[in-house]
Design a protein around this motif. Structure first.
Motif, PDB file in Angstrom:
ATOM      1  N   PRO A 165      18.310   9.450 -12.173  1.00 25.19           N
ATOM      2  CA  PRO A 165      17.048   9.932 -11.632  1.00 25.19           C
ATOM      3  C   PRO A 165      17.212  10.416 -10.180  1.00 25.19           C
ATOM      4  O   PRO A 165      18.006   9.863  -9.434  1.00 25.19           O
ATOM      5  CB  PRO A 165      16.152   8.679 -11.669  1.00 25.19           C
ATOM      6  N   PRO A 184      24.153   2.033  -5.181  1.00 25.37           N
ATOM      7  CA  PRO A 184      25.587   1.728  -5.324  1.00 25.37           C
ATOM      8  C   PRO A 184      26.478   2.959  -5.087  1.00 25.37           C
ATOM      9  O   PRO A 184      26.009   4.093  -5.141  1.00 25.37           O
ATOM     10  CB  PRO A 184      25.715   1.279  -6.781  1.00 25.37           C
ATOM     11  N   HIS A 205      30.774   4.811 -12.885  1.00 25.67           N
ATOM     12  CA  HIS A 205      29.849   5.192 -13.958  1.00 25.67           C
ATOM     13  C   HIS A 205      30.566   6.251 -14.816  1.00 25.67           C
ATOM     14  O   HIS A 205      30.254   7.439 -14.765  1.00 25.67           O
ATOM     15  CB  HIS A 205      28.564   5.746 -13.347  1.00 25.67           C
ATOM     16  N   LYS A 220      24.327  13.340  -4.298  1.00 24.79           N
ATOM     17  CA  LYS A 220      24.146  11.907  -4.633  1.00 24.79           C
ATOM     18  C   LYS A 220      23.970  11.123  -3.356  1.00 24.79           C
ATOM     19  O   LYS A 220      24.639  11.387  -2.361  1.00 24.79           O
ATOM     20  CB  LYS A 220      25.381  11.379  -5.394  1.00 24.79           C
ATOM     21  N   GLU A 239      27.632   2.020 -16.508  1.00 20.75           N
ATOM     22  CA  GLU A 239      27.577   1.947 -15.049  1.00 20.75           C
ATOM     23  C   GLU A 239      27.733   0.496 -14.634  1.00 20.75           C
ATOM     24  O   GLU A 239      26.839  -0.326 -14.803  1.00 20.75           O
ATOM     25  CB  GLU A 239      26.318   2.524 -14.376  1.00 20.75           C
ATOM     26  N   CYS A 252      23.060  13.330 -11.211  1.00 22.81           N
ATOM     27  CA  CYS A 252      23.109  12.472 -12.409  1.00 22.81           C
ATOM     28  C   CYS A 252      21.717  12.083 -12.898  1.00 22.81           C
ATOM     29  O   CYS A 252      21.556  11.715 -14.058  1.00 22.81           O
ATOM     30  CB  CYS A 252      23.936  11.227 -12.118  1.00 22.81           C
ATOM     31  N   ARG A 267      25.636  -2.466 -18.660  1.00 21.22           N
ATOM     32  CA  ARG A 267      25.190  -1.898 -17.377  1.00 21.22           C
ATOM     33  C   ARG A 267      24.960  -3.034 -16.400  1.00 21.22           C
ATOM     34  O   ARG A 267      24.111  -3.907 -16.617  1.00 21.22           O
ATOM     35  CB  ARG A 267      23.915  -1.073 -17.525  1.00 21.22           C
ATOM     36  N   VAL A 291      28.395   5.955  -8.813  1.00 20.45           N
ATOM     37  CA  VAL A 291      28.368   7.353  -9.254  1.00 20.45           C
ATOM     38  C   VAL A 291      29.321   8.210  -8.409  1.00 20.45           C
ATOM     39  O   VAL A 291      30.173   8.917  -8.967  1.00 20.45           O
ATOM     40  CB  VAL A 291      26.930   7.905  -9.305  1.00 20.45           C
ATOM     41  N   PHE A 329      24.980  -3.171 -12.174  1.00 12.50           N
ATOM     42  CA  PHE A 329      25.208  -2.514 -10.876  1.00 12.50           C
ATOM     43  C   PHE A 329      25.818  -3.487  -9.862  1.00 12.50           C
ATOM     44  O   PHE A 329      25.703  -4.712 -10.010  1.00 12.50           O
ATOM     45  CB  PHE A 329      23.876  -2.047 -10.257  1.00 12.50           C
TER      46      PHE A 329
HETATM   47  C1  AN0 Z   1      21.405   4.385  -9.838  1.00 20.31           C
HETATM   48  C2  AN0 Z   1      22.577   4.644  -8.909  1.00 20.31           C
HETATM   49  O1  AN0 Z   1      22.424   5.382  -7.949  1.00 20.31           O
HETATM   50  O2  AN0 Z   1      23.673   4.116  -9.156  1.00 20.31           O
HETATM   51  C3  AN0 Z   1      21.684   4.916 -11.213  1.00 20.31           C
HETATM   52  C4  AN0 Z   1      22.112   6.334 -11.298  1.00 20.31           C
HETATM   53  C5  AN0 Z   1      22.574   6.737 -12.634  1.00 20.31           C
HETATM   54  N1  AN0 Z   1      20.212   4.999  -9.313  1.00 20.31           N
HETATM   55  C6  AN0 Z   1      19.129   4.317  -8.956  1.00 20.31           C
HETATM   56  O3  AN0 Z   1      19.136   3.106  -8.972  1.00 20.31           O
HETATM   57  C7  AN0 Z   1      17.932   5.096  -8.487  1.00 20.31           C
END
Ligand code: AN0
Ligand code: CP
Length: 318
Positions: free
Chosen positions: A276, A181, A147, A236, A142, A274, A110, A184, A112
């Protein structure tokens, strides 16, 4: 399958879906496949679902798992070549990666987007170094631009809940206080493009995604119009992709929050996210708590997508 970073890596998607539903029927039927094999999960960023579901999936396959949170208890890693390492990072990724590869058979990463350098993010600099230098099969948990374990779980969920062969799926941008990011939404779009669903993306101007991921989706700037007749609403947030605003929050317009009034425009759509999720920014309490909200079964399917991917990687090891 060697590595898993995007939908194409699965090969035949319909076949992969079949395998996923086979696994869901009895998730312990391949419990010998991973015997004496070790999965190493490496987190550069926080996680709840990916961490738990992937570990559970590995256990279902009989694997051992090791989890490393790079930023908690490991040496801070330098990622740039050529840097004089006189700062706060005692170890370089170029040693750390092959060392990690010594202790496992499969690696999940993982990492980001950092929003420091768009080219580095969109070239998947970190993930690709793991693929290049670890000597092990690598899968994305991700990465900077995608992701895929999430998108695979999303697709499994839509297949389970759809009432027509070709549902209308609408991905809507929604407001959020911090820059997130595009992984997603990029990935969801990539997977939707691999189906024959009707797929619409709606967002305020300035939040256009990379056309490579948008594919043949219809882009509609009027959220209400986009939502008309939707069978699935996939909410999202993402930060801007286009220059000069790459990685920036350019508005937090709460008119884009998914609420009951907007859901009323749909074909009694299911609500997906997805997680949080920030309530009453992305979606109201009422909508996420409604019977049409399938965010929990969606999260549950993360175990199935991870297990399908791990199974295919383990089969490739033999
Ligand atoms: C991340 C994102 O939006 O990519 C992880 C989502 C699965 N979300 C946050 O950092 C809140
Ligand atoms: N959806 C998802 O990947 O959640 P986590 O960030 O908690 O893993």
């Amino acid at each position: 399958m060697r590595n898993f970073t995007c939908v194409q890596d699965l090969g035949d998607l319909q076949q992969a879906l079949k395998e996923a539903f086979e696994i869901k029927k009895d998730r312990f039927q391949f419990s010998e496949l991973g015997k004496n094999k070790t999965l190493l999960m490496i987190f550069f960023n926080s996680s709840l679902r990916t961490r738990l579901s992937t570990q559970k999936a590995a256990m279902n396959l009989g694997m051992n798992t090791i989890v490393l949170d790079v930023n908690q208890g490991a040496w801070k890693l330098e990622t740039e070549r050529g840097v004089i390492m006189d700062g706060d990072k005692p170890e370089h990724l170029l040693e750390a990666i092959p060392v990690m590869g010594c202790y496992c058979d499969v690696i999940g990463v993982r990492s980001f987007a950092r929003f420091e350098n768009k080219a580095d993010d969109y070239n998947e600099k970190i993930l690709n170094q793991f693929i290049q230098y670890s000597g092990r099969p690598v899968f994305s948990m991700e990465a900077a631009t995608r992701h895929p374990l999430q998108s695979f779980a999303d697709l499994i969920t839509i297949e389970e809940y759809k009432k027509t062969a070709r549902p209308k799926v609408v991905m809507t941008w929604a407001p959020h206080p911090k820059a997130l990011p595009q992984a997603v939404p990029n990935s969801f779009a990539e997977w939707m493009n691999a189906t024959d669903y009707e797929f619409v993306i709606t967002h305020p101007e300035g939040y256009e995604l990379d056309p490579k991921f948008v594919g043949h989706a219809k882009v509609e700037y009027d959220q209400k119009k986009a939502l008309e007749g939707a069978d699935f609403v996939y909410a999202k947030n993402w930060a801007a992709y286009q220059d000069p605003n790459y990685g920036k929050v350019i508005n937090m317009d709460r008119n884009w929050t998914v609420d009951t009034e907007k859901m009323a425009l749909t074909n009694n759509a299911y609500f997906m996210h997805c997680l949080p999720v920030r309530r009453n920014m992305i979606v109201t309490d009422d909508v996420i708590e409604s019977p049409q909200s399938i965010v929990i079964p969606e999260a549950a399917n993360r175990e199935i997508s991870a297990q399908t991917v791990l199974k295919k990687i383990l089969e490739g090891l033999k």
